[in-house]
Design a protein around this motif. Structure first.
Motif, PDB file in Angstrom:
ATOM      1  N   ALA A   1       8.647  82.316  98.258  1.00 31.29           N
ATOM      2  CA  ALA A   1       8.738  81.698  99.581  1.00 31.29           C
ATOM      3  C   ALA A   1      10.058  82.019 100.265  1.00 31.29           C
ATOM      4  O   ALA A   1      11.072  82.270  99.611  1.00 31.29           O
ATOM      5  CB  ALA A   1       8.572  80.191  99.455  1.00 31.29           C
ATOM      6  N   ASN A   2      10.032  81.966 101.599  1.00 28.06           N
ATOM      7  CA  ASN A   2      11.241  82.237 102.387  1.00 28.06           C
ATOM      8  C   ASN A   2      11.604  81.098 103.326  1.00 28.06           C
ATOM      9  O   ASN A   2      12.435  81.268 104.207  1.00 28.06           O
ATOM     10  CB  ASN A   2      11.047  83.519 103.204  1.00 28.06           C
ATOM     11  N   PHE A   3      10.967  79.933 103.159  1.00 27.74           N
ATOM     12  CA  PHE A   3      11.264  78.822 104.055  1.00 27.74           C
ATOM     13  C   PHE A   3      12.409  77.973 103.510  1.00 27.74           C
ATOM     14  O   PHE A   3      12.850  78.150 102.369  1.00 27.74           O
ATOM     15  CB  PHE A   3      10.020  77.976 104.313  1.00 27.74           C
ATOM     16  N   LYS A   4      12.850  77.029 104.349  1.00 28.65           N
ATOM     17  CA  LYS A   4      14.004  76.200 104.004  1.00 28.65           C
ATOM     18  C   LYS A   4      13.739  74.728 104.323  1.00 28.65           C
ATOM     19  O   LYS A   4      13.166  74.402 105.358  1.00 28.65           O
ATOM     20  CB  LYS A   4      15.249  76.648 104.782  1.00 28.65           C
ATOM     21  N   GLY A   5      14.172  73.845 103.414  1.00 27.44           N
ATOM     22  CA  GLY A   5      14.092  72.411 103.653  1.00 27.44           C
ATOM     23  C   GLY A   5      12.686  71.849 103.682  1.00 27.44           C
ATOM     24  O   GLY A   5      12.456  70.805 104.282  1.00 27.44           O
ATOM     25  N   LYS A   6      11.740  72.514 103.018  1.00 28.88           N
ATOM     26  CA  LYS A   6      10.340  72.094 103.079  1.00 28.88           C
ATOM     27  C   LYS A   6       9.922  71.313 101.823  1.00 28.88           C
ATOM     28  O   LYS A   6      10.476  71.484 100.750  1.00 28.88           O
ATOM     29  CB  LYS A   6       9.421  73.303 103.250  1.00 28.88           C
ATOM     30  N   TYR A   7       8.885  70.487 102.042  1.00 29.57           N
ATOM     31  CA  TYR A   7       8.261  69.715 100.963  1.00 29.57           C
ATOM     32  C   TYR A   7       6.962  70.417 100.615  1.00 29.57           C
ATOM     33  O   TYR A   7       6.079  70.552 101.464  1.00 29.57           O
ATOM     34  CB  TYR A   7       8.014  68.288 101.458  1.00 29.57           C
TER      35      TYR A   7
ATOM     36  N   SER B   1      18.667  78.430 100.665  1.00 26.61           N
ATOM     37  CA  SER B   1      17.508  77.580 100.925  1.00 26.61           C
ATOM     38  C   SER B   1      17.425  76.488  99.864  1.00 26.61           C
ATOM     39  O   SER B   1      17.688  76.715  98.687  1.00 26.61           O
ATOM     40  CB  SER B   1      16.220  78.405 100.917  1.00 26.61           C
ATOM     41  N   VAL B   2      17.053  75.281 100.311  1.00 25.60           N
ATOM     42  CA  VAL B   2      16.820  74.152  99.413  1.00 25.60           C
ATOM     43  C   VAL B   2      15.461  73.555  99.770  1.00 25.60           C
ATOM     44  O   VAL B   2      15.235  73.159 100.915  1.00 25.60           O
ATOM     45  CB  VAL B   2      17.899  73.058  99.550  1.00 25.60           C
ATOM     46  N   ASN B   3      14.566  73.500  98.811  1.00 25.03           N
ATOM     47  CA  ASN B   3      13.241  72.935  99.037  1.00 25.03           C
ATOM     48  C   ASN B   3      12.908  71.932  97.941  1.00 25.03           C
ATOM     49  O   ASN B   3      13.513  71.949  96.863  1.00 25.03           O
ATOM     50  CB  ASN B   3      12.190  74.046  99.062  1.00 25.03           C
ATOM     51  N   HIS B   4      11.941  71.042  98.214  1.00 22.36           N
ATOM     52  CA  HIS B   4      11.509  70.074  97.211  1.00 22.36           C
ATOM     53  C   HIS B   4      10.022  70.238  96.965  1.00 22.36           C
ATOM     54  O   HIS B   4       9.251  70.474  97.901  1.00 22.36           O
ATOM     55  CB  HIS B   4      11.879  68.635  97.579  1.00 22.36           C
ATOM     56  N   VAL B   5       9.624  70.078  95.704  1.00 24.83           N
ATOM     57  CA  VAL B   5       8.278  70.450  95.280  1.00 24.83           C
ATOM     58  C   VAL B   5       7.621  69.332  94.480  1.00 24.83           C
ATOM     59  O   VAL B   5       8.247  68.740  93.585  1.00 24.83           O
ATOM     60  CB  VAL B   5       8.317  71.728  94.424  1.00 24.83           C
ATOM     61  N   HIS B   6       6.361  69.075  94.802  1.00 26.03           N
ATOM     62  CA  HIS B   6       5.513  68.226  93.965  1.00 26.03           C
ATOM     63  C   HIS B   6       4.719  69.152  93.049  1.00 26.03           C
ATOM     64  O   HIS B   6       3.841  69.883  93.511  1.00 26.03           O
ATOM     65  CB  HIS B   6       4.564  67.401  94.836  1.00 26.03           C
TER      66      HIS B   6
ATOM     67  N   GLN C   1      20.787  68.345 102.273  1.00 27.45           N
ATOM     68  CA  GLN C   1      21.458  69.529 101.728  1.00 27.45           C
ATOM     69  C   GLN C   1      21.130  70.774 102.535  1.00 27.45           C
ATOM     70  O   GLN C   1      22.015  71.585 102.820  1.00 27.45           O
ATOM     71  CB  GLN C   1      21.044  69.721 100.264  1.00 27.45           C
ATOM     72  N   GLN C   2      19.867  70.923 102.931  1.00 28.67           N
ATOM     73  CA  GLN C   2      19.511  72.091 103.728  1.00 28.67           C
ATOM     74  C   GLN C   2      20.246  72.077 105.063  1.00 28.67           C
ATOM     75  O   GLN C   2      20.716  73.124 105.530  1.00 28.67           O
ATOM     76  CB  GLN C   2      18.007  72.148 103.956  1.00 28.67           C
ATOM     77  N   GLY C   3      20.347  70.908 105.666  1.00 30.34           N
ATOM     78  CA  GLY C   3      21.082  70.812 106.926  1.00 30.34           C
ATOM     79  C   GLY C   3      22.535  71.216 106.776  1.00 30.34           C
ATOM     80  O   GLY C   3      23.096  71.897 107.648  1.00 30.34           O
ATOM     81  N   LEU C   4      23.155  70.826 105.681  1.00 29.24           N
ATOM     82  CA  LEU C   4      24.549  71.197 105.437  1.00 29.24           C
ATOM     83  C   LEU C   4      24.694  72.705 105.245  1.00 29.24           C
ATOM     84  O   LEU C   4      25.629  73.324 105.764  1.00 29.24           O
ATOM     85  CB  LEU C   4      25.082  70.454 104.208  1.00 29.24           C
TER      86      LEU C   4
END
Length: 301
Positions: free
Chosen positions: A257-263, A222-227, A208-211
């Motif tokens: 946060a300001n990053f994208k596509g991060k775990y 931005s789309v990120n995934h979180v534990h 999704q972030q790539g798209l």
């Protein structure tokens, strides 16, 4: 300017509830608490209002396309768009579940992966410029929770598309129904069902972030995934964190946060989803070393 809108799926209890509470404290706009069952959602709203918070409620069952469509229409007609989407809704079968492995695999993939995808496909067109999406994953969602290198390679494929990922998830469910999950490298039943459902959701995040990175015009989304950590809830009796502690990392990613596509791990640190070791395995190794346990541990770097 339109008022900012935040949506949290599956938020009538647990980490989702705590996320709503945190957003009500810090998010400058309207916060939607959503739940599969209307009664549960309204009870949660009543509790939050007693605490002085003012979220709005709307019914949302992420496994029901009609429900998702109704919610999309409500957001579109009432607000015109949204600025923050936190995909928290998910399920985890308890250790002593009576359901078969095949049933667990089918249900968890249907909710944790395909349900999340369904909501995203409906609401992504409504995301405004600079919007944020947070997909709640898990430590189980790390790529290296899958034992087979050949299976991991399917998820790490940099040419992976959503249709191809859908096919991978469907193949897992099929293998589970045919009692071939372990021999095909997915992992040990029944635990691998949750792992695959969350690895799929994490892989979806990266796609999704790539798209979004290549969309024209670019909305800077931005789309990120979180534990969120091992939170003690009715889904996980073995957790050791409160729901407020579990909401810490999702709220950090959503608001700070300001990053994208991060775990992102529960301590708010970025983790390499593609490679070992994970923070959990590092902690385990330190414990072994501290107590003088002689183990041969090999990390694939």
């Amino acid at each position: 300017m339109s008022e900012k809108i935040a949506v949290v799926t599956g938020s009538n209890k647990g980490v989702g509830y705590a996320i709503v509470m945190g957003l009500c404290e810090r998010f400058k706009g309207t916060v939607y608490l959503t739940a599969r069952y209307e009664e549960n959602g309204k009870d949660a709203i009543a509790k939050l209002k007693k605490l002085g918070y003012q979220p709005l409620f709307h019914q949302l069952d992420i496994t029901d396309q009609t429900s998702v469509n109704k919610f999309k229409k409500h957001i579109q007609t009432t607000h015109g768009g949204l600025d923050l989407l936190i995909n928290n809704a998910g399920i985890l079968f308890p250790m002593d579940a009576v359901e078969s492995f095949a049933e667990q695999a089918e249900k968890m993939v249907a909710v944790n992966y395909f349900g999340t995808l369904r909501v995203c496909e409906a609401l992504f067109p409504l995301l405004r410029n600079n919007a944020k999406v947070v997909n709640i994953s898990s430590s189980a969602g790390h790529l290296y929770r899958i034992p087979s290198a050949s299976v991991r390679d399917k998820f790490r494929d940099f040419g992976l598309t959503i249709p191809k990922l859908n096919e991978i998830m469907e193949n897992f469910v099929m293998d589970a129904k045919e009692n071939k999950a372990q021999q095909e490298g997915w992992g040990n039943p029944p635990h691998c069902a949750y792992v695959i459902s969350k690895v799929g959701a994490s892989a979806l995040t990266i796609i999704q972030q790539g798209l979004f990175n290549h969309e024209i015009p670019n909305r800077n989304i931005s789309v990120n995934h979180v534990h969120p950590g091992l939170v003690k809830t009715d889904l996980n009796s073995n957790g050791n964190l409160t729901i407020e502690q579990g909401a810490r990392a999702p709220l950090y990613v959503a608001l700070d946060a300001n990053f994208k596509g991060k775990y992102v791990w529960s301590n708010c640190q970025i983790v390499d989803w593609y490679r070992q070791p994970t923070p959990a395995s590092i902690i385990l190794l330190k414990i072994y070393v501290y107590f003088g346990v002689n183990l041969k541990i090999k990390f694939e770097l």
